[in-house]
Scaffold this active site. Sequence first.
Site, PDB file in Angstrom:
ATOM      1  N   ALA A  61      39.341  30.917  -0.113  1.00  0.00           N
ATOM      2  CA  ALA A  61      40.382  30.288  -0.570  1.00  0.00           C
ATOM      3  C   ALA A  61      41.497  30.311  -1.770  1.00  0.00           C
ATOM      4  CB  ALA A  61      39.352  28.584  -1.508  1.00  0.00           C
ATOM      5  N   ASP A  62      42.308  29.741  -1.983  1.00  0.00           N
ATOM      6  CA  ASP A  62      43.352  30.446  -2.645  1.00  0.00           C
ATOM      7  C   ASP A  62      44.420  28.941  -3.432  1.00  0.00           C
ATOM      8  OD1 ASP A  62      44.655  32.581  -3.726  1.00  0.00           O
ATOM      9  OD2 ASP A  62      46.257  31.142  -3.773  1.00  0.00           O
ATOM     10  N   GLN A  63      44.681  28.930  -4.504  1.00  0.00           N
ATOM     11  CA  GLN A  63      45.514  28.038  -5.066  1.00  0.00           C
ATOM     12  C   GLN A  63      46.393  28.285  -5.591  1.00  0.00           C
ATOM     13  OE1 GLN A  63      44.132  26.163  -9.089  1.00  0.00           O
ATOM     14  NE2 GLN A  63      43.820  24.260  -8.041  1.00  0.00           N
TER      15      GLN A  63
END
EC number: 3.6.1.9
Length: 199
Positions: free
Chosen positions: A75-77
């Site tokens: 996951a990344d933001q």
Amino acid sequence: MSLTPVTLASQSSARQMILKNAGVAFEAVSPGVDEDAAKAGLLAEDVTPRDIADALAEMKAVKVSTKRPGLVIGADQTLDLKGRLIDKAGSLDEARARLLELRGTTHKLHSAVVVARDGRPIWRIVESAKLSVRPFSDAWLDRYIERRGEALLWSVGCYELESEGVQLFDKIEGDYFTILGLPLVGLLDFLRLHGALTV
């Protein structure tokens, strides 16, 4: 019947808490990805903030999935201010400058999740939220930074929406879990379909 093993390729306490609270059994490991170098390369190729989040999530999931059985979640933001990628602050002075830059503006948070198995991505989602920062006073900002301290450096926007940081905003559009950095509902559906959660 045993469940498909799940690994979270992240040391993010927020993402771990989201999965734990949702009842997902998983093990968290560091992805071992040089995010700064990867971001720099992607920015040099004019990749958008949205697609950078997706690419980093994939890198994490794929790398860990070559060493772990079952499903690996990466996951990344990213924070997108008028098409420009904004990174995490490295100090409280940078956090103050960042929040002043966001004051009175609307930005987007792009949260990406990629699930990989045996070294290849098999599912992905990128969801975005729009957040409008109110025109807070300098005095309020100084008190906020004093109270929250180093915790602000863990969030790309230097705010913690799940706590006092919610006071920074006058309008929020989008899914709560997307804002926290892990679009959850679609991920849970995928995990159920692939035997990682009971139906």
